[in-house]
Write a protein that holds these residues in place. Structure first.
Motif, short mmCIF file in Angstrom:
data_model
loop_
_atom_site.label_atom_id
_atom_site.label_comp_id
_atom_site.label_asym_id
_atom_site.label_seq_id
_atom_site.Cartn_x
_atom_site.Cartn_y
_atom_site.Cartn_z
N ARG A 4 0.82 -1.22 0.00
CA ARG A 4 0.00 0.00 0.00
C ARG A 4 0.85 1.26 0.00
N GLY A 5 2.04 1.19 0.60
CA GLY A 5 2.88 2.38 0.76
C GLY A 5 3.89 2.61 -0.34
N ASN A 6 3.82 1.85 -1.44
CA ASN A 6 4.73 2.02 -2.58
C ASN A 6 6.19 1.76 -2.21
N TRP A 7 6.43 0.69 -1.44
CA TRP A 7 7.79 0.33 -1.05
C TRP A 7 8.45 -0.63 -2.02
N LEU A 8 7.70 -1.29 -2.91
CA LEU A 8 8.24 -2.33 -3.79
C LEU A 8 8.25 -1.87 -5.24
N THR A 9 9.35 -2.20 -5.96
CA THR A 9 9.35 -2.00 -7.40
C THR A 9 8.47 -3.08 -8.03
N SER A 10 8.15 -2.91 -9.29
CA SER A 10 7.32 -3.90 -9.99
C SER A 10 8.06 -5.22 -10.18
N ARG A 11 9.39 -5.20 -10.05
CA ARG A 11 10.19 -6.42 -10.21
C ARG A 11 10.81 -6.89 -8.90
N ALA A 12 10.28 -6.42 -7.78
CA ALA A 12 10.84 -6.74 -6.47
C ALA A 12 10.81 -8.24 -6.18
N LEU A 13 11.82 -8.69 -5.45
CA LEU A 13 11.85 -10.06 -4.94
C LEU A 13 11.67 -9.95 -3.43
N ILE A 14 10.66 -10.65 -2.93
CA ILE A 14 10.38 -10.66 -1.49
C ILE A 14 10.87 -11.98 -0.93
N VAL A 15 11.65 -11.91 0.12
CA VAL A 15 12.19 -13.09 0.80
C VAL A 15 11.56 -13.10 2.19
N TRP A 16 10.62 -14.02 2.40
CA TRP A 16 9.78 -14.03 3.59
C TRP A 16 10.09 -15.27 4.41
N GLU A 17 10.67 -15.07 5.58
CA GLU A 17 11.05 -16.16 6.48
C GLU A 17 9.95 -16.37 7.51
N GLU A 18 9.52 -17.62 7.66
CA GLU A 18 8.45 -17.97 8.60
C GLU A 18 8.61 -19.42 9.02
N SER A 19 7.91 -19.80 10.07
CA SER A 19 7.89 -21.21 10.47
C SER A 19 6.61 -21.88 10.01
N ALA A 20 5.54 -21.12 9.86
CA ALA A 20 4.24 -21.64 9.45
C ALA A 20 3.98 -21.26 7.99
N PRO A 21 3.03 -21.92 7.36
CA PRO A 21 2.67 -21.51 5.99
C PRO A 21 2.18 -20.05 6.00
N ILE A 22 2.51 -19.34 4.95
CA ILE A 22 2.10 -17.93 4.84
C ILE A 22 0.83 -17.82 4.01
N ILE A 23 0.13 -16.71 4.19
CA ILE A 23 -1.01 -16.39 3.35
C ILE A 23 -0.50 -15.39 2.32
N LYS A 74 11.09 -21.80 7.05
CA LYS A 74 10.69 -21.83 5.64
C LYS A 74 11.00 -20.47 5.05
N ILE A 75 11.69 -20.46 3.94
CA ILE A 75 11.97 -19.20 3.25
C ILE A 75 11.16 -19.21 1.96
N ASN A 76 10.27 -18.24 1.87
CA ASN A 76 9.37 -18.11 0.73
C ASN A 76 9.85 -16.98 -0.16
N PHE A 77 9.86 -17.22 -1.45
CA PHE A 77 10.27 -16.22 -2.43
C PHE A 77 9.03 -15.81 -3.21
N LEU A 78 8.77 -14.51 -3.25
CA LEU A 78 7.58 -14.00 -3.92
C LEU A 78 7.95 -12.81 -4.80
N GLU A 79 7.04 -12.48 -5.70
CA GLU A 79 7.20 -11.28 -6.52
C GLU A 79 5.83 -10.68 -6.79
N PRO A 80 5.78 -9.38 -7.12
CA PRO A 80 4.50 -8.76 -7.47
C PRO A 80 3.95 -9.36 -8.77
N LYS A 81 2.63 -9.49 -8.82
CA LYS A 81 1.99 -9.93 -10.06
C LYS A 81 2.09 -8.78 -11.05
N LEU A 82 2.23 -9.12 -12.31
CA LEU A 82 2.29 -8.09 -13.34
C LEU A 82 0.92 -7.45 -13.49
#
Length: 188
Positions: free
Chosen positions: A143-162, A179-187
């Protein structure tokens, strides 16, 4: 805890022992960090590190952001609301002599203000485990415009993420309970 590779290779960061449960500090182990950065340095995600503007949410000690900076990152912004974490981050920035390329935002990562700077290419998200804080923080970042359109998000968690609707889950790697989850913004 040490910087594993790059410009700051071998520098020992400020010790926190096995973590500070009162401050919710749970540093990513050197072994997991090394595996993570091997993934980021090449292969499936290309080179996510060179010239990356990095955002380190729930930064803790700052080790993830400083490792990215050490490996040819452009800059890193750390976000943490804990006084102990803020002190550790400041000490670790000083150890790496990286003040000119680092910024510390003393705020709750789940309540990020709107970003008034350029957006970020690489986002580390390492919230306290199993509290649903990662979902709130990534929502605030989107919501705050912190990510570029090609950003790679590296999300560390112990439980499954939503996974938020605005993101695509690319891969999940498991290291023990982590668990390390790798995500990106949808085009758009």
């Amino acid at each position: 805890m040490r910087i594993i590779a790059g410009q700051f290779r071998g520098l020992a960061l400020t010790a926190v022992g096995k973590g500070d449960t009162g401050a919710h500090l749970r540093p990513t182990t050197d072994r997991v960090r090394e595996s993570l950065f091997n993934v980021l340095a090449g292969g499936k995600f290309g080179d996510a590190l060179t010239d990356a503007r990095t955002l380190d949410l729930f930064a803790g000690t700052g080790a993830l952001g400083l490792e990215a900076l050490s490996r040819d990152g452009e800059c890193v912004t750390f976000v943490d609301d804990g006084r102990k974490a803020q002190s550790l981050i400041e000490q670790n920035i000083a150890i790496c002599d990286a003040t000119a390329r680092c910024k510390l935002i003393r705020a709750d990562a789940t309540r990020l203000p709107a970003n008034s700077d350029a957006p970020y290419d690489l986002i580390f998200l390492d919230p306290p485990y199993a509290k649903g804080l990662g979902e709130k923080a990534i929502d605030a970042a989107l919501r705050g415009n912190w990510l570029t359109s090609r950003a790679l998000i590296v999300w560390e968690e112990s439980a499954p993420i939503i996974v938020p609707d605005a993101l695509t889950l690319l891969d999940t790697r498991k290291y023990g309970d982590t668990k390390i989850n790798f995500l990106e913004p949808k085009l758009a």
